[in-house]
Design a protein around this motif. Structure first.
Motif, PDB file in Angstrom:
ATOM      1  N   LEU A 150       0.830  -1.209   0.000  1.00  0.00           N
ATOM      2  CA  LEU A 150       0.000   0.000   0.000  1.00  0.00           C
ATOM      3  C   LEU A 150       0.860   1.254   0.000  1.00  0.00           C
ATOM      4  O   LEU A 150       0.620   2.195  -0.749  1.00  0.00           O
ATOM      5  N   SER A 153       2.319   1.793  -3.459  1.00  0.00           N
ATOM      6  CA  SER A 153       1.444   2.291  -4.514  1.00  0.00           C
ATOM      7  C   SER A 153       1.196   3.774  -4.311  1.00  0.00           C
ATOM      8  O   SER A 153       1.200   4.538  -5.282  1.00  0.00           O
ATOM      9  N   ALA A 154       1.034   4.218  -3.056  1.00  0.00           N
ATOM     10  CA  ALA A 154       0.844   5.652  -2.821  1.00  0.00           C
ATOM     11  C   ALA A 154       2.088   6.426  -3.244  1.00  0.00           C
ATOM     12  O   ALA A 154       2.003   7.447  -3.918  1.00  0.00           O
ATOM     13  N   VAL A 157       2.561   6.397  -7.237  1.00  0.00           N
ATOM     14  CA  VAL A 157       1.579   7.218  -7.947  1.00  0.00           C
ATOM     15  C   VAL A 157       1.878   8.700  -7.729  1.00  0.00           C
ATOM     16  O   VAL A 157       1.796   9.505  -8.656  1.00  0.00           O
TER      17      VAL A 157
END
Lengths: 341, 199
Positions: A150, A153-154, A157
Motif C-alpha cells: 500500500l 502504490s501511494a 503514484v
C-alpha cells in the motif's frame, strides 16, 4: 526461399529479434554486475572490502549468488492467492524490459525501434511497474507485505506525476516525443564566449534534471525512498513472503528499473549518445554516461538516511510538483519567446 | 497482420471485460479491467492513435486502476462472496437492465447493420498524432478543454474540503492545550499562558 528472405517484413522482424536478444542478455549481464558494483562501492564507503572471495576480486560473486537463488526452497504461503502470487514477480521485470525497446543506445544500428511516442511509452511502463509491488504485497496474505504494498502504490503514484511533469520541459525544448529526436536536438555545440559546451538539456533544464533524478530514486524504491521495504518496521515489505527465484525476479526488476530509468535520464538530459569523436563512438559515450548515473544511484543509497513517510509525501506533493509546474511555465515562455522574438 | 492483431486484441478486450463482471474476487476483477484497458490501448495503436493509446495506459491502467486496487485492498481483504437475498436482488436488477439494453442494441443493429472494413481507412494526417491532437485541443476544442479542466479542479477542491472536515478544528487535535496550572498562578513577572479557548 530467396524471396522469403527478401521480404522486408521478415527482415525487419529478424533484425528486431537479434537486437532484442542482444539487449536482453546484455542487460541481464549489466544487472548482475551492477549488484556486484553496488556491494563493492558500499563496502568501500563503509571502510570494508566488499565481496572478494569468489574469483579474482570477487568477480564471480554474482554467478554464485544467482546459482544459490535458483537452488533455494520455494515457499508459498498457504492462504496466498496463488495466481497473483506468481504473477507479481513477472510484472516486476517485464515493464522495465519493455522500456529498453525505445532507448537509443547509439546511432542507427543500436536502436531497437524509434516510435514517435517513445517518452510516453517509458512513462506508461513505469506506471505499470506499480502493480508488481502492490499485487505482490497483497497476494502474500501477510500484514507486513500488505502495508509495504500500500505504501509503495501511494508513493509511486505521487512521484509519477512530478516525473512526468519534469520531462515536459525537455519535450517543449526538443519539440518531439521520440527519444531519437530528443538526442538529435542535443547534438549541437554552444559557444558561450571562449567556452564551448554541449547543448545537453541538463544545462538548459537543470531544475527538471534534479526533479527527474529525485523522482527516479522514488520510482525505483531506492534509498532514501525505500519505504516500501523498510526493514526496520516492515520486515522486508512487499517481498516478505517471497523466496528463491521469485525474490530474485523482484531484485532483478528493481535493478532493471534503475538501469532503464538511468538510460532515459541519459537520453533526456545528458545528450544520449552524443559526444566528441565520430558518431560510431556513440555507444561508448552512452555507456560512460550511464555508468556515471548508476554510480550516482549507488552513492545516494549509501549516503542518505531513509525519509519518514510524511516527509516523503510532503516532498512529492508540496515541493517537487509545484517546482515541476513552475519549470513548465518558464520553459514554455522561453520557447514562445525564442520562436516569436 | 494488422487484422490478426486487431482480432486478437478485440477478443482479449471482450473476454477480459466479461471477466471483470463475472469474476467473484474484486481484486481479480480489477486486474481484468487493467487487461481490458491495455487491449484497448493496443487497438488505439493499430488505428495509428499512438498518443491516445499511451495515455490510455498511463492514465487508466497506471493511475486510476492503481487507486481502485488501493481502495479494494484497503477496505476488503478477503475475497468477497456474497449470498442470500442481496445477491439475488442485485442479479435480478442486473438481468433486467442488461436485457433492456441488449434489446435496444439488437433493435438498433437490425435497423441499420453494415459490415465495414475491419481496419478502417486512415484519414491523411499531415502532422504527427500528438501534434494534431494538441493543435485541435488548443484551437477548435479550447473551450470544452478548459471547461473540463475547471470541472476537474472543482472536484479536487471539493475532495480537499470534504477530506478536511467542516469543523474548525486546530491542526493537531490530538495534542491538548497546556494543562491548567495546578499550583499557584505564575509569579507576577511572567506573562500569563495564552488561553487556548480564547481563539
Amino acid at each position: 526461399m530467396a524471396a522469403l528472405f527478401a521480404n522486408p517484413d521478415l527482415q525487419m522482424g529478424f533484425w528486431a529479434f537479434v537486437k532484442i536478444f542482444i539487449i536482453l542478455n546484455g542487460m541481464l549481464g549489466v544487472v548482475s554486475y551492477l549488484i556486484y558494483v553496488e556491494r563493492k562501492v558500499a563496502g568501500h564507503m563503509q571502510a570494508r572490502m566488499g565481496p572478494n572471495r569468489v574469483g579474482p576480486l570477487g568477480l564471480l560473486q554474482p554467478i554464485a549468488d544467482v546459482g544459490k537463488l535458483f537452488f533455494k526452497e520455494e515457499f508459498i504461503p498457504a492462504e496466498a492467492n496463488k495466481v497473483i502470487f506468481h504473477l507479481a514477480p513477472m510484472l516486476a521485470v517485464v515493464p522495465a524490459l519493455v522500456t529498453f525497446s525505445v532507448i537509443p543506445f547509439g546511432p542507427e544500428p543500436f536502436i531497437v525501434t524509434d516510435i514517435n511516442v517513445g517518452l510516453l511509452l517509458f512513462l506508461a511502463m513505469s506506471s505499470l511497474g506499480v502493480y508488481s509491488i502492490t499485487l505482490g504485497g497483497w497476494s502474500s496474505n501477510n500484514k507486513y507485505a500488505l502495508l509495504g504494498g500500500l505504501r509503495s502504490s501511494a508513493q509511486m503514484v505521487s512521484y509519477e506525476l512530478a516525473m512526468g511533469l519534469s520531462t515536459i520541459g525537455v519535450i517543449l525544448m526538443a519539440n518531439s516525443l521520440s527519444l531519437v529526436e530528443i538526442v538529435r536536438a542535443q547534438t549541437a555545440i554552444w559557444q558561450l564566449g571562449p567556452i564551448a559546451f554541449p547543448g545537453w538539456y541538463v544545462f538548459t533544464q537543470p531544475l527538471a534534471f534534479g526533479i527527474f533524478m529525485i523522482t527516479a530514486l522514488a520510482e525505483t524504491n531506492r534509498a532514501p525512498f525505500d519505504l516500501p521495504e523498510a526493514e526496520a518496521e516492515l520486515v522486508a515489505g512487499f517481498h516478505t513472503e517471497y523466496s528463491s527465484m521469485k525474490f530474485g525476479l523482484f531484485f532483478l526488476g528493481e535493478f532493471m528499473n534503475v538501469i532503464s530509468i538511468s538510460c532515459v535520464a541519459v537520453t533526456l538530459f545528458l545528450g544520449g549518445w552524443s559526444g566528441p569523436g565520430p558518431e560510431s563512438l556513440g555507444i561508448v559515450w552512452f555507456m560512460l554516461k550511464l555508468s556515471a548515473l548508476l554510480f550516482f544511484f549507488i552513492w545516494v543509497r549509501w549516503t542518505y538516511p531513509r525519509l519518514r513517510y510524511d516527509q516523503l509525501m510532503h516532498l512529492g506533493w508540496k515541493v517537487l510538483l509545484p517546482l515541476a509546474l513552475a519549470n513548465i511555465v518558464v520553459t514554455a515562455l522561453f520557447v514562445y519567446w525564442r520562436a516569436n522574438g | 497482420m494488422t487484422e490478426a492483431l486487431f482480432v486478437g486484441m478485440g477478443t482479449a478486450a471482450l473476454i477480459s471485460s466479461l471477466l471483470v463482471i463475472l469474476h467473484r474476487n474484486p481484486v481479480t476483477s480489477a486486474l481484468f479491467l487493467v487487461v481490458a484497458f491495455c487491449s484497448l490501448a493496443g487497438i488505439y495503436l493499430l488505428l495509428h492513435a499512438e498518443f491516445v493509446g499511451m495515455v490510455q495506459i498511463i492514465v487508466y491502467a497506471g493511475a486510476i486502476m492503481v487507486l481502485f486496487l488501493f481502495v479494494i485492498m484497503y477496505l476488503n481483504l478477503k475475497s468477497d462472496v456474497e449470498t442470500g437475498i442481496q445477491i439475488a436482488l442485485r442479479r435480478g436488477i442486473g438481468w433486467l437492465v442488461g436485457g433492456v439494453i441488449g434489446a435496444e442494441a439488437l433493435w438498433l443493429f437490425a435497423k441499420e447493420w453494415g459490415v465495414g472494413p475491419i481496419v478502417p481507412e486512415l484519414p491523411g494526417l499531415r502532422d504527427p498524432n500528438t501534434m494534431a491532437i494538441g493543435k485541435l485541443l488548443y484551437t477548435q476544442y479550447l473551450f470544452p478543454f478548459e471547461i473540463t479542466s475547471l470541472i476537474l479542479l472543482a472536484a479536487m477542491v471539493g475532495v480537499i474540503v470534504v477530506g478536511k472536515g467542516r469543523a474548525q478544528r486546530p491542526v493537531h487535535p490530538a495534542k491538548p492545550g497546556p494543562p491548567p496550572p495546578r499550583v499557584a498562578p505564575p509569579a507576577a513577572g511572567l506573562p500569563a499562558a495564552p488561553d487556548p479557548e480564547a481563539s
